[in-house]
Write a protein that holds these residues in place. Structure first.
Motif, PDB file in Angstrom:
ATOM      1  N   ASP A 267       0.842  -1.190   0.000  1.00 10.95           N
ATOM      2  CA  ASP A 267       0.000   0.000   0.000  1.00 10.95           C
ATOM      3  C   ASP A 267       0.879   1.242   0.000  1.00 10.95           C
ATOM      4  O   ASP A 267       1.933   1.261   0.642  1.00 10.95           O
TER       5      ASP A 267
ATOM      6  N   GLU B  29       2.232   9.742   7.398  1.00  5.36           N
ATOM      7  CA  GLU B  29       3.321   8.956   7.966  1.00  5.36           C
ATOM      8  C   GLU B  29       4.642   9.736   7.927  1.00  5.36           C
ATOM      9  O   GLU B  29       5.317   9.799   6.907  1.00  5.36           O
TER      10      GLU B  29
ATOM     11  N   ARG C 186       2.383   4.783   1.016  1.00  4.07           N
ATOM     12  CA  ARG C 186       2.552   5.498   2.277  1.00  4.07           C
ATOM     13  C   ARG C 186       2.583   6.977   1.946  1.00  4.07           C
ATOM     14  O   ARG C 186       3.282   7.398   1.017  1.00  4.07           O
TER      15      ARG C 186
ATOM     16  N   VAL D 111       8.029   8.088   6.648  1.00  2.78           N
ATOM     17  CA  VAL D 111       7.961   7.551   5.292  1.00  2.78           C
ATOM     18  C   VAL D 111       9.336   7.422   4.630  1.00  2.78           C
ATOM     19  O   VAL D 111       9.541   6.542   3.795  1.00  2.78           O
TER      20      VAL D 111
END
Length: 179
Positions: free
Chosen positions: A66, A139, A68, A142
């Motif tokens: 997925d 995030e 980020r 990251v």
């Protein structure tokens, strides 16, 4: 005005290319675009998006994982067409349920006629009343494994943030070549 670029990490180093976001409507579209740019399956690709001095966003795609996402200023990004793609995903907002009319947006991401402040703030709301924060969203770690700590990422000012990020991960000259 937007700037958008892809940085793909290969075994020979970073490769950069500028990208057009005209056909991107969802984070999944953006992730697919990033995956298509990778020379080999599983490569790390980072999408850099910036709207002048308002906000910047990063989308990291590692193979089929997925994506980020990090956005420097959620509220500012939520008021722009491409930023809404990122903030909407982070806030759990379904783009199909948003009040934004994509046909009214110029290619540079601004609406026809500058929106009133109240209208711009209202666009940050979804049907559940969720408002993007006026600060970092997503995030922060990251890029931690690539040389940019969360603390350093959060401390960046919008001005030349993408250049500083690219320098930190060893791709400064590569990014400048596509600017």
């Amino acid at each position: 005005m937007y700037f958008a670029a892809l940085l793909a990490r290969t075994e020979d180093g970073w490769e950069a290319s500028d990208i057009e976001l005209d056909d991107v409507e969802t984070l999944a579209d953006l992730a697919d675009l990033a995956r298509e740019s990778a020379a080999d399956e599983g490569e790390t690709v980072i999408v850099f998006i910036e709207q002048e001095d308002e906000w910047f966003g990063l989308v990291r795609v590692d193979g089929e994982d997925d994506p980020r996402v990090f956005v420097s200023n959620g509220a500012a990004a939520a008021r722009s067409s491409y930023g809404e793609i990122l903030t909407g995903e982070l806030l759990g907002k379904d783009r199909d349920d948003a009040d934004t009319d994509l046909d009214a947006l110029d290619l540079d991401g601004t609406e026809d006629g500058e929106p009133e402040v109240a209208e711009a703030e209202a666009e940050a709301d979804d049907t559940d009343g969720v408002i993007a924060p006026a600060g970092p969203l997503g995030e922060g770690r990251v890029l931690a494994d690539l040389g940019m700590s969360e603390r350093d990422l959060l401390a960046l000012e919008t001005g030349d943030a993408l250049g500083e990020i690219a320098d930190a991960i060893g791709a400064g000259e590569i990014l400048e070549a596509v600017r």
